[in-house]
Design an enzyme around this catalytic site. Sequence first.
Site, short mmCIF file in Angstrom:
data_model
loop_
_atom_site.label_atom_id
_atom_site.label_comp_id
_atom_site.label_asym_id
_atom_site.label_seq_id
_atom_site.Cartn_x
_atom_site.Cartn_y
_atom_site.Cartn_z
N CYS A 268 0.81 -1.23 0.00
CA CYS A 268 0.00 0.00 0.00
C CYS A 268 0.84 1.28 0.00
O CYS A 268 0.62 2.18 -0.82
CB CYS A 268 -0.98 -0.01 1.17
N HIS A 316 -2.55 1.34 6.90
CA HIS A 316 -2.94 1.23 5.49
C HIS A 316 -3.09 2.64 4.92
O HIS A 316 -3.43 3.59 5.64
CB HIS A 316 -4.25 0.45 5.33
N HIS A 328 -5.69 1.93 -4.40
CA HIS A 328 -4.82 1.39 -3.34
C HIS A 328 -4.43 -0.05 -3.65
O HIS A 328 -5.03 -0.71 -4.52
CB HIS A 328 -5.50 1.48 -1.97
#
Length: 354
Positions: A268, A316, A328
């Site tokens: 990520c 994240h 993402h």
Amino acid sequence: MYRRHCAAAAITLVCALAVLAAPVPALAAPAPPSPTAPPEPEPKKSLEEVRQEIDGLYRAAGAATDAYNLAEEKAKKQSSEIVKLAQAIVEGQARIAELKSRAGAQAREEYRNAGLPPGARLMLSGDPQLFLDGVSRARQGQQAAKGLLGELNRTQEDLETYTQDASTNWTKLEANRVKQAKAKKKINAQIAAAKKLESHLEKKEKARLLALEQEEAYKSQTAWLGSGALKEINREASPSGKKAVAFATAQIGKPYVWGAEGPKSYDCSGLTSQAWAAAGRPIPRTSQEQWRLLPHIAIQDMRPGDLIIYHSDATHVGMYIGDGAIVHAPRPGRNVTLAGAGSMEILGVVRPDK
């Protein structure tokens, strides 16, 4: 008398025969041990419980990935510092050798002149002008010698400092390598546990599991948009933000791999950091460092190119692209994709080019 004796004997014999002829009660065999009751089978988990458990395992793997990436970045920095210090040490050693050679040349010159430098010998002459010249040269010689010794001492001190710094950086480098190894072990364990859970599911259950994930994301996104948290979904991106968005969206379809920074796969924060590097604005490597070091902005002021940090531990990150969506790299087993910006728990928003 004889008859009474025989009668008694007969009675005794009859009694004995009666006893022997009487049926003997059978002895009961020992009862076999009662079988141990089988353990109660564990109740089968619902598919929703499995989904939550898998999600938790991947979340834990994400946190460990952030720790791994941070340790790797620090190790790279320390390795670079060690290389620079090693170069400085080599240069310092060469400079000390040169200064010692010059000092040795001066000492040999004085020895050849009976311990007197040229200026001192001129001072002892009877010529007044030569005497004055000698005074000036003697002072210059003293200053040069003093400067040479001073530079030699400073260079030696610098060399000692470089050596100590190199030792300190080496210690830090080894510590970060240990952290990397521990984080890597944890990541692999969490991912393996999640994959094991998924492997026990039937094909129909796997399809239903994916549907449950999508349903949960849709509910969260709908609730987030309905809350009015985002006042305007189509703000204009900055020029560098447009470049970052263009890079990130061009990676759609590439697989998530923990620790990856492209070009074939990403995690990520590997995706977001590389996108902003492509836009000419390098940012920290990990989502936690991006949250800690980049300027925070209000969600309602968000524009394309901004980074949304998710979960309370900032493990994240996704890039906002407008229309209430992000791009993402979700987790192992998934590819870089688009998702609702509110489909996960939002911690906050940062702007790399503020």
